[in-house]
Write a protein that holds these residues in place. Structure first.
Motif, PDB file in Angstrom:
ATOM      1  N   ASP A  95       0.608 -10.893 -11.148  1.00 56.94           N
ATOM      2  CA  ASP A  95      -0.354 -11.944 -10.818  1.00 56.94           C
ATOM      3  C   ASP A  95       0.301 -13.019  -9.948  1.00 56.94           C
ATOM      4  O   ASP A  95      -0.290 -13.486  -8.965  1.00 56.94           O
ATOM      5  N   THR A  98       1.021 -11.620  -6.387  1.00 52.61           N
ATOM      6  CA  THR A  98      -0.208 -11.447  -5.615  1.00 52.61           C
ATOM      7  C   THR A  98      -0.764 -12.783  -5.142  1.00 52.61           C
ATOM      8  O   THR A  98      -1.275 -12.894  -4.021  1.00 52.61           O
ATOM      9  N   TYR A 151      -0.839   1.616  -3.201  1.00 58.43           N
ATOM     10  CA  TYR A 151      -1.580   1.059  -2.071  1.00 58.43           C
ATOM     11  C   TYR A 151      -0.640   0.456  -1.029  1.00 58.43           C
ATOM     12  O   TYR A 151      -0.747   0.735   0.171  1.00 58.43           O
ATOM     13  N   GLU A 220      -4.974 -11.989   2.891  1.00 56.28           N
ATOM     14  CA  GLU A 220      -6.354 -11.970   2.386  1.00 56.28           C
ATOM     15  C   GLU A 220      -7.028 -10.623   2.606  1.00 56.28           C
ATOM     16  O   GLU A 220      -7.799 -10.152   1.751  1.00 56.28           O
ATOM     17  N   HIS A 222      -5.940  -7.772   2.329  1.00 58.43           N
ATOM     18  CA  HIS A 222      -5.481  -6.724   1.411  1.00 58.43           C
ATOM     19  C   HIS A 222      -5.601  -7.122  -0.064  1.00 58.43           C
ATOM     20  O   HIS A 222      -5.237  -6.333  -0.935  1.00 58.43           O
ATOM     21  N   ARG A 223      -6.110  -8.315  -0.331  1.00 57.64           N
ATOM     22  CA  ARG A 223      -6.135  -8.795  -1.710  1.00 57.64           C
ATOM     23  C   ARG A 223      -6.970  -7.888  -2.623  1.00 57.64           C
ATOM     24  O   ARG A 223      -6.544  -7.531  -3.722  1.00 57.64           O
ATOM     25  N   ASP A 224      -8.154  -7.481  -2.172  1.00 53.06           N
ATOM     26  CA  ASP A 224      -8.994  -6.616  -2.995  1.00 53.06           C
ATOM     27  C   ASP A 224      -8.361  -5.235  -3.161  1.00 53.06           C
ATOM     28  O   ASP A 224      -8.461  -4.623  -4.237  1.00 53.06           O
ATOM     29  N   GLY A 225      -7.717  -4.724  -2.121  1.00 52.28           N
ATOM     30  CA  GLY A 225      -7.053  -3.435  -2.225  1.00 52.28           C
ATOM     31  C   GLY A 225      -5.941  -3.451  -3.249  1.00 52.28           C
ATOM     32  O   GLY A 225      -5.768  -2.501  -4.020  1.00 52.28           O
ATOM     33  N   ARG A 227      -5.743  -5.540  -5.832  1.00 48.77           N
ATOM     34  CA  ARG A 227      -6.348  -5.672  -7.162  1.00 48.77           C
ATOM     35  C   ARG A 227      -6.865  -4.331  -7.672  1.00 48.77           C
ATOM     36  O   ARG A 227      -6.610  -3.957  -8.819  1.00 48.77           O
ATOM     37  N   ARG A 228      -7.576  -3.599  -6.826  1.00 44.03           N
ATOM     38  CA  ARG A 228      -8.124  -2.317  -7.266  1.00 44.03           C
ATOM     39  C   ARG A 228      -7.018  -1.305  -7.539  1.00 44.03           C
ATOM     40  O   ARG A 228      -7.116  -0.508  -8.491  1.00 44.03           O
ATOM     41  N   ARG A 230      -3.999  -1.966  -8.618  1.00 44.23           N
ATOM     42  CA  ARG A 230      -3.411  -2.324  -9.912  1.00 44.23           C
ATOM     43  C   ARG A 230      -4.273  -1.828 -11.066  1.00 44.23           C
ATOM     44  O   ARG A 230      -3.750  -1.316 -12.073  1.00 44.23           O
ATOM     45  N   GLU A 231      -5.579  -1.964 -10.932  1.00 44.53           N
ATOM     46  CA  GLU A 231      -6.471  -1.497 -11.999  1.00 44.53           C
ATOM     47  C   GLU A 231      -6.350   0.012 -12.182  1.00 44.53           C
ATOM     48  O   GLU A 231      -6.265   0.505 -13.317  1.00 44.53           O
TER      49      GLU A 231
END
Length: 255
Positions: A95, A98, A151, A220, A222-225, A227-228, A230-231
């Protein structure tokens, strides 16, 4: 200043965080995860710090996760003895990485294994000692990649180089890391810290608001990439560790 597992030094608006568990090859246990996460959060909010530089003490960058502790966490999870706080240090560090809003530079002084490789995907610039090398041991351990490495490594290295590293667990030399785009350059071992600090200080001399805006614009997209990824990785890792005997397999598969 610092804690037992992490040294913290400030110079020229650069804060150097040195992983300091030499007897454990600078492997991350919960204490080191939490210490680095807290140090990154503190640096993010410190107007006197413009750049953070990560390195390791001795001849190792970091051996990644402390395997004895990881096996114990796996046993606790398999046996239903885990608490909500069990193993939270890793997530806290990710966290912090990121969200870190300032330039992040790594000076890889020696072997980087597991997290010692994948955390480089979160760094803006990577300088490596000519002696340094990197390893993704995940398939050898019977687990999955972590730290959004599935990723970020293809993004940095290209799909095939990243797939080769992640599937085979082969060592990556410093020269190969530069050739792939994972690292910026190599330098003689004895010059590593000053070379990396010199680059960090050059950046830190720029106006901080401009650095913050530039870092935000770079990350910014790549932030969603991240996060996904990591999930997905967390789910795969947890599923693999829930298998009967998984904790023992993690240690038994290592030479």
């Amino acid at each position: 200043m610092g804690v037992d597992t992490l040294r913290i030094e400030d110079r020229d608006r650069v804060r150097t965080l040195t992983f300091d568990r030499p007897r454990a090859a600078n492997a991350f246990d919960e204490a080191l995860y939490l210490a680095v996460a807290a140090a990154l959060d503190a640096a993010a909010g410190d107007a006197g710090v413009s750049v953070v530089l990560l390195t390791g003490t001795g001849g190792t960058f970091t051996a990644g996760t402390d395997l004895e502790e990881m096996a114990e966490i796996a046993r606790a999870q398999a046996g239903g003895r885990a608490t909500p706080e069990t193993g939270k240090g890793f997530a806290a560090l990710l966290d912090a990485l990121t969200a870190f809003p300032k330039p992040l530079v790594a000076a890889v002084n020696g072997a980087g294994v597991g997290l010692g490789l994948t955390l480089l995907g979160h760094c803006d610039l990577v300088i490596m000692s000519e002696r340094a090398r990197l390893l993704a041991p995940f398939t050898s351990m019977g687990v999955a990649p972590e730290a959004a490495g599935s990723y970020l490594l293809p993004l940095r290295m290209g799909h095939q180089r990243a797939a080769l590293a992640l599937f085979t667990g082969r060592w990556i030399t410093a020269e190969e890391a530069v050739e792939s785009g994972l690292a910026l350059r190599t330098c003689p071992h004895g010059e590593l810290l000053e070379t990396a600090h010199g680059l960090a200080a050059e950046i830190a001399a720029k106006p901080l608001p401009s650095l913050l805006a530039t870092k935000r614009l770079i990350t910014e997209a790549h932030r969603d990439g991240v996060r996904r990824a990591r999930e997905r990785e967390d789910a795969a890792f947890a599923e693999l560790l829930r298998r009967d005997g998984a904790a023992e397999d993690v240690l038994a598969r290592l030479d």
